[in-house]
Design a protein around this motif. Structure first.
Motif, mmCIF file in Angstrom:
data_model
loop_
_atom_site.group_PDB
_atom_site.id
_atom_site.type_symbol
_atom_site.label_atom_id
_atom_site.label_comp_id
_atom_site.label_asym_id
_atom_site.label_seq_id
_atom_site.Cartn_x
_atom_site.Cartn_y
_atom_site.Cartn_z
ATOM 1 N N VAL A 16 24.400 33.434 86.897
ATOM 2 C CA VAL A 16 24.349 33.062 88.055
ATOM 3 C C VAL A 16 25.467 32.080 88.191
ATOM 4 N N TYR A 17 26.335 32.383 89.339
ATOM 5 C CA TYR A 17 27.757 31.454 89.483
ATOM 6 C C TYR A 17 27.711 31.222 90.988
ATOM 7 N N PRO A 18 28.183 30.067 91.454
ATOM 8 C CA PRO A 18 28.444 29.769 92.836
ATOM 9 C C PRO A 18 29.585 30.372 93.369
ATOM 10 N N ALA A 19 29.762 30.781 94.662
ATOM 11 C CA ALA A 19 30.429 31.403 95.298
ATOM 12 C C ALA A 19 30.660 30.850 96.655
ATOM 13 N N VAL A 20 31.678 30.733 97.253
ATOM 14 C CA VAL A 20 32.197 30.102 98.515
ATOM 15 C C VAL A 20 32.196 31.208 99.387
ATOM 16 N N PHE A 21 31.526 31.406 100.514
ATOM 17 C CA PHE A 21 31.596 32.051 101.545
ATOM 18 C C PHE A 21 32.335 31.546 102.670
ATOM 19 N N THR A 22 33.347 31.994 103.027
ATOM 20 C CA THR A 22 34.356 31.641 104.111
ATOM 21 C C THR A 22 34.245 32.515 105.404
ATOM 22 N N TYR A 23 33.940 31.775 106.636
ATOM 23 C CA TYR A 23 33.550 32.359 107.793
ATOM 24 C C TYR A 23 34.781 32.123 108.765
ATOM 25 N N GLU A 24 35.628 33.296 109.220
ATOM 26 C CA GLU A 24 36.703 32.839 110.047
ATOM 27 C C GLU A 24 36.518 33.936 111.257
ATOM 28 N N GLU A 25 36.560 33.547 112.473
ATOM 29 C CA GLU A 25 36.669 34.316 113.691
ATOM 30 C C GLU A 25 37.251 35.841 113.486
ATOM 31 N N GLY A 26 36.452 36.815 114.037
ATOM 32 C CA GLY A 26 37.401 38.024 113.838
ATOM 33 C C GLY A 26 37.600 38.758 112.398
ATOM 34 N N GLN A 27 37.307 38.061 111.555
ATOM 35 C CA GLN A 27 37.688 38.535 110.124
ATOM 36 C C GLN A 27 36.451 38.785 109.158
ATOM 37 N N ILE A 69 34.007 38.321 106.106
ATOM 38 C CA ILE A 69 33.620 36.940 105.357
ATOM 39 C C ILE A 69 34.135 37.214 103.941
ATOM 40 N N ALA A 70 35.121 36.000 103.538
ATOM 41 C CA ALA A 70 35.712 36.069 102.439
ATOM 42 C C ALA A 70 34.744 35.542 101.370
ATOM 43 N N VAL A 71 34.759 35.896 100.200
ATOM 44 C CA VAL A 71 33.841 35.496 98.944
ATOM 45 C C VAL A 71 34.644 35.172 97.767
ATOM 46 N N VAL A 72 34.565 33.757 97.412
ATOM 47 C CA VAL A 72 35.372 33.371 96.278
ATOM 48 C C VAL A 72 34.538 32.738 95.027
ATOM 49 N N LEU A 117 35.407 31.870 88.347
ATOM 50 C CA LEU A 117 36.060 33.229 87.782
ATOM 51 C C LEU A 117 37.440 33.592 88.288
ATOM 52 N N ASP A 118 37.987 32.843 89.204
ATOM 53 C CA ASP A 118 39.177 33.435 89.541
ATOM 54 C C ASP A 118 39.094 34.668 90.331
ATOM 55 N N ALA A 119 37.834 35.058 90.973
ATOM 56 C CA ALA A 119 37.716 36.452 91.484
ATOM 57 C C ALA A 119 37.271 36.311 92.894
ATOM 58 N N ALA A 120 37.657 37.390 93.969
ATOM 59 C CA ALA A 120 37.271 37.235 95.158
ATOM 60 C C ALA A 120 36.872 38.668 95.894
ATOM 61 N N THR A 121 36.231 38.392 96.762
ATOM 62 C CA THR A 121 35.891 39.845 97.501
ATOM 63 C C THR A 121 35.552 39.568 98.893
ATOM 64 N N SER A 122 34.894 40.505 99.801
ATOM 65 C CA SER A 122 34.765 40.020 101.021
ATOM 66 C C SER A 122 33.625 40.927 101.794
ATOM 67 N N ALA A 139 29.743 40.357 96.570
ATOM 68 C CA ALA A 139 29.640 39.268 95.732
ATOM 69 C C ALA A 139 28.889 39.776 94.421
ATOM 70 N N ARG A 140 27.802 40.226 94.347
ATOM 71 C CA ARG A 140 26.934 40.516 93.498
ATOM 72 C C ARG A 140 27.725 41.581 92.410
ATOM 73 N N GLU A 141 28.189 42.350 93.262
ATOM 74 C CA GLU A 141 28.761 43.670 92.278
ATOM 75 C C GLU A 141 30.031 43.259 91.635
ATOM 76 N N LEU A 142 30.843 42.418 92.417
ATOM 77 C CA LEU A 142 32.052 41.746 91.594
ATOM 78 C C LEU A 142 31.674 41.166 90.469
ATOM 79 N N LEU A 143 30.728 40.275 90.589
ATOM 80 C CA LEU A 143 30.104 39.192 89.559
ATOM 81 C C LEU A 143 29.572 39.908 88.338
ATOM 82 N N GLY A 144 29.019 41.267 88.461
ATOM 83 C CA GLY A 144 28.599 42.010 87.413
ATOM 84 C C GLY A 144 29.823 42.755 86.715
#
Length: 133
Positions: free
Chosen positions: A8-19, A21-24, A28-33, A44-49
């Motif tokens: 179980v790890y925390p992830a930061v979901f970033t919301y920007e209009e028209g883009q 959702i970024a997930v960092v 783990l120095d890993a990101a997805t969207s 995020a779950r797939e990347l974490l795995g």
């Protein structure tokens, strides 16, 4: 040492209009969207795995997750705990397919193709028989 069943790890979901959702994952120095919350969560779950399986496979140290309360975030962000159940991830990696190049006479290749023979299946069956599996 026994590997944990769940990470179980925390992830930061970033919301920007028209883009998307970024997930960092800060630990783990890993990101997805993702296109929406559900897609971002699945990504995020797939990347974490994948990340955790890679760390385990390489014998690297597993980072300690930062406490949810200590993860910094901005007004357009949300911190979410992401979990992954590792036994299924590990099993999928064991059963993953790999490509192999084989050499065979042209006449044999032509005859097999004429009969619509699945080369991969024949090779798997032959190896299982040879290895008594």
């Amino acid at each position: 040492m026994k590997k944990p069943e769940r990470y179980v790890y925390p992830a930061v979901f970033t919301y920007e209009e028209g883009q998307e959702i970024a997930v960092v994952f800060p630990d783990l120095d890993a990101a997805t969207s993702g296109k929406n919350d559900e897609d971002a969560l699945f990504s995020a779950r797939e990347l974490l795995g994948c990340v955790m399986a890679g760390l385990e496979e390489d014998g690297e140290d597993i980072p300690v997750p930062t406490s949810l309360a200590k993860v910094p975030w901005e007004a357009n962000e949300r911190v979410v705990l992401i979990d992954v159940y590792m036994p299924s991830i590990r099993m999928a990696r064991v059963n993953r397919s790999v490509n192999r190049t084989v050499t065979l006479p042209a006449w044999l290749n032509a005859a097999a193709q004429e009969k619509n023979i699945n080369f991969s299946q024949v090779l798997q069956d032959g190896l299982k028989q040879r290895l008594s599996l």
